[in-house]
Design an enzyme around this catalytic site. Structure first.
Site, mmCIF file in Angstrom:
data_model
loop_
_atom_site.group_PDB
_atom_site.id
_atom_site.type_symbol
_atom_site.label_atom_id
_atom_site.label_comp_id
_atom_site.label_asym_id
_atom_site.label_seq_id
_atom_site.Cartn_x
_atom_site.Cartn_y
_atom_site.Cartn_z
ATOM 1 N N SER A 179 0.794 -1.224 0.000
ATOM 2 C CA SER A 179 0.000 0.000 0.000
ATOM 3 C C SER A 179 0.827 1.275 0.000
ATOM 4 C CB SER A 179 -0.935 0.013 1.218
ATOM 5 O OG SER A 179 -0.199 -0.091 2.427
ATOM 6 N N HIS A 207 -5.221 -4.126 -2.475
ATOM 7 C CA HIS A 207 -4.875 -3.184 -3.539
ATOM 8 C C HIS A 207 -4.716 -3.869 -4.893
ATOM 9 C CE1 HIS A 207 -4.152 0.241 -0.784
ATOM 10 N NE2 HIS A 207 -3.794 -0.718 0.056
ATOM 11 N N LYS A 239 -12.077 -0.179 -1.783
ATOM 12 C CA LYS A 239 -11.145 0.368 -2.757
ATOM 13 C C LYS A 239 -11.747 0.220 -4.153
ATOM 14 C CE LYS A 239 -7.161 -0.065 0.256
ATOM 15 N NZ LYS A 239 -7.925 -0.316 1.489
#
Length: 387
Positions: A179, A207, A239
């Site tokens: 990240s 991610h 996300k």
């Protein structure tokens, strides 16, 4: 004679003042930044990688679920907190990821806590990448397992630790896309090591989902690990899927075990049905519009290449994250603040949020960013650079 413990109630937390002064001097004080519903800045600091948070279909699904199910889930997942929406989301997440089953938590943080504490216990060795997220580290602490930090993204170092261990059980833990700098780990190489040494593998793909792979299936699936009996994946719904929540994905027996043993699942109120519905609809949009992941990666590559061309210390864009190191914590915080004042929001990462102790600003790409917005961000970041 024993000292009198009775004092001014205001003195009980007086020790905090000294801690605050030290934090201020080091440039490490954080403050909440309040944004409006329609911010007048270009957002390069959030994690809405596919630009789905405001997608009409996603917003409508959230509104419809709120009208159908109400504002909250009303209880824990094993009591009254599981709706038909949760069950459908879990089915589609597992199918999309190529796994047998999925279990939805109310946040990605709690999903990591739940996965680690259910799969490791005292007497288990956890071999952890040194750059792993705080939520995984907190899971280690709660599990009581033996933990060894492994050099970042180094399968050979992992093999040495696993080969020399005394514990029967072992679990290697890594992020897929890290990240802070956005770099990828070689998951296939890591799994090869785990199999040679009889260890399980837990991958935080927060991610990677929605960004990595031809259709955004995530780094685990893109590496050919989907459906592996010895691989467990955690993700967030906040996300690429633009909602809120988290999930653990993997073999059915592992997911059933996590459901029964993870305290962050058992004793937490379930994810609001509206958030589950938003994530579900975002997943369906992703499947219908598979060009979004490639666009997200292309925007990140453009940001990295153009910022590097100005001489700034920029990371390689391997997913959606681009980081630029700053000279110091205080200067990096000012850099981010100056960019915000000039209409571009970037994230600021300072110790203890960065495992290597180097402060940096972080830009995140989105599939819906325009060329003019990209140009503006680059101009502003360069203009206010402390280098």
């Amino acid at each position: 004679m024993e000292a009198d413990r009775h004092s001014d109630p205001g003195d009980v937390f007086a020790w905090i003042d000294d801690s605050t002064r030290r934090r201020d001097r080091a440039g490490l004080t954080r403050r909440v930044q309040v944004r409006g519903a329609r911010p007048d800045v270009i957002d390069f600091g959030g994690n809405d990688y596919l630009g789905l948070t405001r997608h009409p279909r996603v917003v409508q699904a959230v509104a419809d679920a709120s009208l159908t199910w109400g504002a909250g889930s009303t209880g824990s997942r094993l009591a009254t907190g599981t709706t038909e929406v949760h069950a459908e989301l879990e089915r589609e997440l597992a199918e999309f990821s190529g796994a047998e089953a999925a279990l939805v938590f109310s946040s990605g943080y709690l999903a990591n806590l739940g996965a680690v504490t259910a799969l490791a216990r005292p007497g288990t060795l956890i071999a952890s990448d040194a750059f792993n997220h705080a939520s995984l580290i907190d899971g280690y602490r709660l599990s009581g397992a033996d933990v060894v930090d492994i050099a970042h993204a180094d399968p050979q170092a992992l093999e040495r630790v696993l080969a020399e261990r005394e514990q029967q059980r072992a679990l290697a833990v890594t992020e897929s896309v890290f990240s802070v700098d956005g770099d990828l780990v070689d998951l296939a190489a890591v799994l090869d090591v785990c199999r040679r040494q009889g260890a399980g593998l837990l991958v935080d793909d927060a991610h990677g989902l929605g960004v990595i792979g031809e259709r955004g299936e995530g780094a685990v699936a893109a590496a050919g690990l989907a459906g592996s009996p010895d691989v467990v994946t955690t993700i967030t719904l906040s996300k690429s899927l633009g909602a809120q929540g988290g999930a653990v994905i993997g073999p059915r027996r592992v997911i059933d075990h996590v459901m029964n043993m993870a305290r962050s699942f058992l004793f937490d109120t379930g994810l609001a049905p509206a958030s589950a519905a938003g994530a579900l609809e975002a997943l369906r949009v992703l499947r219908a519009e598979p060009d979004r992941p490639a666009r997200t990666r292309a925007v990140a590559a453009t940001l990295a290449e153009r910022l590097a061309a100005t001489g700034l210390p920029v990371t390689e864009a391997q997913a959606a994250v681009v980081s630029v190191r700053g000279p110091s914590a205080a200067q990096t915080a000012k850099w981010a603040a100056d960019c915000l004042a000039d209409g571009v929001k970037v994230a600021c990462f300072r110790p203890p949020s960065v495992p290597d102790r180097f402060s940096r600003i972080r830009l995140t790409s989105r599939a819906d960013l325009t060329e003019s917005e990209i140009d503006r961000a680059i101009d502003v970041v360069v203009k206010h650079s402390p280098w």
